[in-house]
Design a protein around this motif. Structure first.
Motif, PDB file in Angstrom:
ATOM      1  N   LYS A 651      45.573  28.025  42.053  1.00  0.00           N
ATOM      2  CA  LYS A 651      45.396  28.539  40.540  1.00  0.00           C
ATOM      3  C   LYS A 651      46.902  28.496  40.075  1.00  0.00           C
ATOM      4  O   LYS A 651      47.927  28.822  40.797  1.00  0.00           O
ATOM      5  N   GLU A 652      46.920  29.014  38.673  1.00  0.00           N
ATOM      6  CA  GLU A 652      48.247  29.404  38.040  1.00  0.00           C
ATOM      7  C   GLU A 652      48.312  30.647  37.398  1.00  0.00           C
ATOM      8  O   GLU A 652      47.253  31.094  37.309  1.00  0.00           O
ATOM      9  N   GLU A 657      42.149  35.041  38.378  1.00  0.00           N
ATOM     10  CA  GLU A 657      40.746  35.431  38.625  1.00  0.00           C
ATOM     11  C   GLU A 657      40.303  34.857  39.969  1.00  0.00           C
ATOM     12  O   GLU A 657      40.505  33.770  40.560  1.00  0.00           O
ATOM     13  N   MET A 658      39.726  35.849  41.004  1.00  0.00           N
ATOM     14  CA  MET A 658      39.341  35.640  42.248  1.00  0.00           C
ATOM     15  C   MET A 658      37.838  34.859  42.126  1.00  0.00           C
ATOM     16  O   MET A 658      36.658  35.367  42.072  1.00  0.00           O
TER      17      MET A 658
END
Length: 693
Positions: A651-652, A657-658
């Motif tokens: 993710k960036e 967000e998990m």
């Protein structure tokens, strides 16, 4: 050669007994002229506490303990055959340029000083290392080579005793004009190296130079002046002066060492004519007098050298206030500022609790970054030096535990398995492109030469002298401080001979066998250190339970009338342990490190699937780990195998967000921390996030 050296020391004793204390003090100037050399102290310890009245554990003589098999025997062999010769080639050649600096100062060569201002000290440390090798192998070629260098150093020395090539080769510089020139640092290593040379060789040619230099130092610094009261700075001269006192019995050297300690913290923290702006206050341990200090502060190497020097003084004076201060400072280091590897100096640049700028330094309690940890090799080595001196003062195993922790982890990480490349900084995590600006002191790989070369010879002299730390002499016996295959041939404090044979494959195996080969008929103590991690250890004598509790974190005292052939077996359980940090160490919250015996492990990218980032590694809390000795891997060592979880979703953004988390299981191996980066440039981490399942 050993018999000749023993005869030399016996002759010293016979001669010195005829002299009064006043004669022994005044004779130090005669030694400079080469007219006498027989009033020197009989002890030949690394730090010679043979006659120190306030130590519980006294030093054995250099050469009394020789490595014979296993881990430290292998390391010493590499040091003897590779490390010492290779470093000597560097420092006596044009790359290191250290010997060239002495030649230029002596008028034997044209050119300019090269290297850091403290480069003289680097050369003295290398000479010290060579002498420790000579103490083991008695190769006369080593002495012959050093004699040539000593002759050059003697020619470089000024007529009045001053000796600093970084000053003498530059007409624009004045003596002791600024602490940044590290004159005290070079002085300390000169005095120490010269004492070691005399104790092992029995010769005084190097000691003559050191005494002449120390006499000039006394003349310049014994009396307070506005210019010299804050000139301690990098204070290895304290240790050197105490060793010179122990060697010559000239009390002026001990008095001067005390003077340097007593001045710190009493003369302000403002910038002065000899003090540059960045070297004030906590940075150089001058904001608070040592006897009032409660916290380890400032540059970690400066601090630990300072504390070690103060401990040397305490061994001679027994001053209660000083010893109590050293106890507080040791606890501050070990309980609140030391890494799991025994490393010290959490940051390259930062601030002390008094808001003083600090460099390569201790910072706040429990503030323990991994990726940016500085942990200079010198600081780690100095941590073991300080602990060795505290072991002498108190005779408690916790000090030897820290010595061992450093030696197997944050010290050895400073040099390659081959013995030719060096780390200056020793972080607990490394990722590619972690720093925008590359600096040689924070290299992702070990370097063949570091312009700031203080660490390599400091580590080298530690590796080569370690056999002298393996045992200490107690009131009525011997203490076993470090484990490794060795032969001990020494004398107890009552003069009776003692010979032991220690057989073990420690630290890869936990069984240690000690055979009594020669001992007096009367009862005496054999003290076995039971490491703080070795819960459940067992001791047997001649195959039967010793009847003495093996309590972790203590010395088990075995007292009996020993006879030739008696065998002591110590069995230490080598369990693989997952460690967690103190709750206040935010940088390792919900993370674990792996340790087996005294050795800390890490995960390294060569042992992960290709292109895996070390930051995607997670350790399952219930992961089953297994130890395997691999004789042909990285010089022979024990690895630990087990399953990891690798996160594969990418993710960036700074915060993510998990969601849609993706994992895969990977079976891998963990390697000892000291052995990382021996397979090319890699990523590495000691601490891994835990997955609770």
């Amino acid at each position: 050669m050993r018999n000749l050296l023993a005869a030399f020391f016996l002759l010293n004793i016979a001669f010195s007994c005829k002299q009064s204390q006043e004669e022994r003090i005044s004779d130090s100037n005669s030694i400079v002229k080469g007219t006498i050399g027989l009033n020197l102290d009989k002890g030949a310890g690394i730090i010679n506490t043979a006659n120190s009245p306030h130590v519980k554990f006294k030093s054995i003589n250099m050469g009394d303990c020789q490595w014979t098999e296993g881990f430290w025997a292998d390391k010493f062999k590499v040091a003897e055959e590779v490390m010492v010769p290779h470093m000597g080639t560097i420092l006596t050649g044009d790359i290191g340029h250290s010997l060239n600096n002495f030649k230029i100062a002596a008028g034997l060569k044209e050119g300019e000083h090269k290297g850091m201002y403290w480069h003289d000290g680097d050369f003295y440390k290398w000479m010290e290392s060579a002498m420790y090798v000579y103490a083991q192998n008695r190769d006369e070629k080593i002495l012959e080579e050093l004699d040539k260098y000593i002759e050059i150093i003697g020619k470089a020395q000024a007529e009045d005793g001053y000796l600093q090539t970084q000053i003498q080769t530059d007409p624009s510089r004045k003596r002791y004009e600024n602490t940044r020139f590290h004159e005290m640092y070079n002085t300390g290593h000169l005095l120490t190296s010269a004492c070691i040379h005399q104790r092992i060789s029995g010769k005084t040619n190097f000691l003559d130079i050191a005494i002449k230099h120390a006499n000039k130092l006394y003349e310049d610094f014994a009396v307070d002046t506005p210019e010299n009261v804050r000139f301690g700075f990098n204070q290895t001269q304290i240790m050197g002066l105490v060793e010179l006192y122990r060697t010559t019995k000239d009390k002026r050297y001990l008095e001067l060492a005390e003077t340097f300690v007593n001045r710190r913290g009493k003369n302000g923290v403002d910038v002065g004519p000899t003090v540059r702006p960045k070297m004030v206050g906590d940075m150089v341990q001058e904001r608070t007098p040592i006897r009032e200090e409660t916290e380890a502060v400032g540059h970690a190497v400066l601090a630990l050298y300072y504390y070690a020097g103060a401990a040397d003084i305490a061994a001679e004076t027994g001053e209660k206030a000083l010893i109590e201060a050293l106890d507080r400072l040791w606890n501050s280091v070990v309980d609140k500022k030391m890494y799991v590897t025994g490393a010290c100096g959490q940051t390259h640049h930062g601030s002390s609790s008094h808001q003083d700028m600090v460099h390569e330094a201790f910072i706040d309690d429990y503030m323990m970054p991994n990726l940016t940890a500085y942990n200079e090799t010198c600081a780690n080595v100095c941590n073991s030096m300080f602990s060795y001196r505290m072991l002498g003062l108190h005779g408690e195993s916790k000090y030897a535990d820290v010595m061992e922790l450093v030696l197997f982890n944050s010290a050895l990480s400073g040099i390659s398995i081959e013995g030719k490349d060096y780390f200056y900084a020793n972080p607990l995590r490394m990722i590619h492109n972690a720093r925008d600006v590359y600096k040689s002191t924070e290299s992702p790989i070990r370097e063949p030469y570091i312009e700031c070369f203080c660490c390599p010879p400091n580590l080298l002299r530690t590796i080569t002298k370690m056999s002298g730390w393996a045992y200490s002499l107690s009131d009525n016996g011997v203490a076993v401080n470090l484990y490794g295959g060795n032969q001990l041939s020494t004398n107890l404090l009552d003069g009776s001979p003692l010979e032991l044979l220690q057989e073990t494959q420690y630290p890869w195996e936990g069984n240690v066998k000690i055979t009594i080969e020669n001992a007096k008929p009367e009862a005496f103590d054999v003290r076995l250190r039971i490491p703080d991690w070795a819960k459940g250890s067992k001791i047997r004598i001649n195959g039967k339970d010793a009847g003495v509790a093996a309590i972790e974190g203590t010395y088990a005292i075995l007292n009996r009338a020993w006879k030739k052939g008696d065998i002591i077996d110590l069995e230490m359980p080598m369990e693989i342990k997952k460690l967690e940090g103190h709750p206040r160490i935010e940088e390792v919250r919900n993370q674990a490190a792996i340790k087996r015996g005294p050795v800390v492990y890490c995960i390294e990218s060569p042992d992960l699937p290709e292109n895996t980032s070390i930051l995607d590694v997670y350790l399952p809390a219930d992961s089953e780990l297994k130890a395997t000795y691999q004789p042909d891997f990285l010089g022979g060592l024990t690895t630990i195998s087990g399953d990891l979880k690798l996160r594969t979703d990418h993710k960036e953004g700074m915060y993510r967000e998990m969601s849609d988390l993706k994992w895969k299981t990977s079976k891998t191996q963990f390697v000892p921390y000291f052995a990382w980066a021996n397979r090319g440039q890699s990523e590495m981490t000691v601490w891994m996030p835990i997955i609770w399942e």
